[in-house]
Design an enzyme around this catalytic site. Sequence first.
Site, PDB file in Angstrom:
ATOM      1  N   ARG A 100      -7.763   4.287   6.176  1.00  0.00           N
ATOM      2  CA  ARG A 100      -8.501   3.026   6.308  1.00  0.00           C
ATOM      3  C   ARG A 100      -8.002   2.168   7.463  1.00  0.00           C
ATOM      4  NH1 ARG A 100      -7.715   3.564   0.310  1.00  0.00           N
ATOM      5  NH2 ARG A 100      -5.570   3.387   0.960  1.00  0.00           N
ATOM      6  N   ILE A 101      -6.668   2.050   7.608  1.00  0.00           N
ATOM      7  CA  ILE A 101      -6.134   1.150   8.647  1.00  0.00           C
ATOM      8  C   ILE A 101      -6.426   1.724  10.029  1.00  0.00           C
ATOM      9  CG2 ILE A 101      -4.039   0.083   9.576  1.00  0.00           C
ATOM     10  CD1 ILE A 101      -2.942   0.090   6.659  1.00  0.00           C
ATOM     11  N   HIS A 104       8.275  -6.055  10.399  1.00  0.00           N
ATOM     12  CA  HIS A 104       7.402  -5.555   9.319  1.00  0.00           C
ATOM     13  C   HIS A 104       6.473  -6.670   8.810  1.00  0.00           C
ATOM     14  CE1 HIS A 104       7.266  -2.191   6.079  1.00  0.00           C
ATOM     15  NE2 HIS A 104       6.089  -2.795   6.179  1.00  0.00           N
ATOM     16  N   ILE A 105       5.644  -7.174   9.724  1.00  0.00           N
ATOM     17  CA  ILE A 105       4.757  -8.295   9.359  1.00  0.00           C
ATOM     18  C   ILE A 105       3.288  -7.884   9.368  1.00  0.00           C
ATOM     19  CG2 ILE A 105       6.348 -10.080  10.168  1.00  0.00           C
ATOM     20  CD1 ILE A 105       4.391 -10.288  12.671  1.00  0.00           C
ATOM     21  N   VAL A 140       0.845  -1.200   0.000  1.00  0.00           N
ATOM     22  CA  VAL A 140       0.000   0.000   0.000  1.00  0.00           C
ATOM     23  C   VAL A 140       0.878   1.247   0.000  1.00  0.00           C
ATOM     24  CG1 VAL A 140      -0.291   0.025   2.531  1.00  0.00           C
ATOM     25  CG2 VAL A 140      -1.981   1.139   1.105  1.00  0.00           C
TER      26      VAL A 140
END
Length: 352
Positions: free
Chosen positions: A173-174, A317-318, A85
């Site tokens: 959105r997140i 970064h998962i 994104v």
Amino acid sequence: MSQSSTLKHKIVVTRNLGPDVMPILEGRTEIDLVVWPEDRACDREWLLRNATGAAALVIMVSDKIDAEVLDAAGPGLRAVSTMSVGYEHVDVKELAKRSIALGYTPDVLTEAVADVCIMLALMAGRNAKQTAALVNEGNWPQFSWAPFLFCGPQLSAPSPSRQRTAGFIGFGRIAKATLARLVPFGFTRCIYGANPNSTRQGSSDDSDKELADRLGLASVRRVDLDTVASESDVVFVLAPGSPSTYHVVNEEFLRRMKKTSVLVNASRGTLVDSDALARVLKEGGIWAAGLDVVEGEPNIPADHPLVREPRCVILPHIGSATNETRVDMASLAANNALAAALGEPMPCALNL
Ligand SMILES: O=CC(=O)O
């Protein structure tokens, strides 16, 4: 998979997209597919060599796309399709100048990243790093149950009179999906500040009230960043990486936060000043931090002060790393590239 053909549209992919997704590209006779063959981030030299004549590139956040890569690809390049994104690894101005489109993968990862935001808030606040480590290292017997051992601030409101406030830097959105998850935890107030350079700061818009009504919150308000810092029980950093958001969480911001508060960053490492965070955590200025991203990642040495900090949980970064979401992201990235190569509209293009 021949490397070149004047008749076919060449698509270069910098990481194998797996057995569920590669057939989207492999099954096309009009496509000349070139895939980085190794199971690690693609070498830039390989990309520069193989991009020549490409109609589309499918890239990862670890690939920097700049004028050099675009020059190497040549005038036939129609699109860059990133499986992410975020797109700060792509020089969008250079793309726009050359009328090259950018495909990306918003929406499909929203829920997975929001899950990780809640996980980080809980892990950091409730001492998951140090307590799990002592079990893993066989030290549990030295820490038998005691009334106040390993206590931390409760994420959920312990009673209706002790309300919780969620703070957000970036309210897309997140952030909204994260906020929805906090409602059952008893959060009643939401405050947010967006890009610090935004002229709209400090004024709530109509949709805030709609959102509050829909989620059953007492209020959703746009405020200045000082207020986000000083009034939030948890601050979620969820704004895009860019020069204007660099170190938006700096020492001054951190020192305004409550001593019991938790900082969560699941956007980009550049938004949080790591050295300042390590100092403030060490001095007890905030309770804890949960980071899915860190400045300079993935090259964070094990002796970095943040890594050493017992109440700083760092994940590699998962945020979007669920089986379902990664297949959706890879499919969208592949379909974006395929459409662009065939001269069709991409399913999800950024407005450049
Ligand atoms: O960080 C991951 C993404 O931008 O999708």
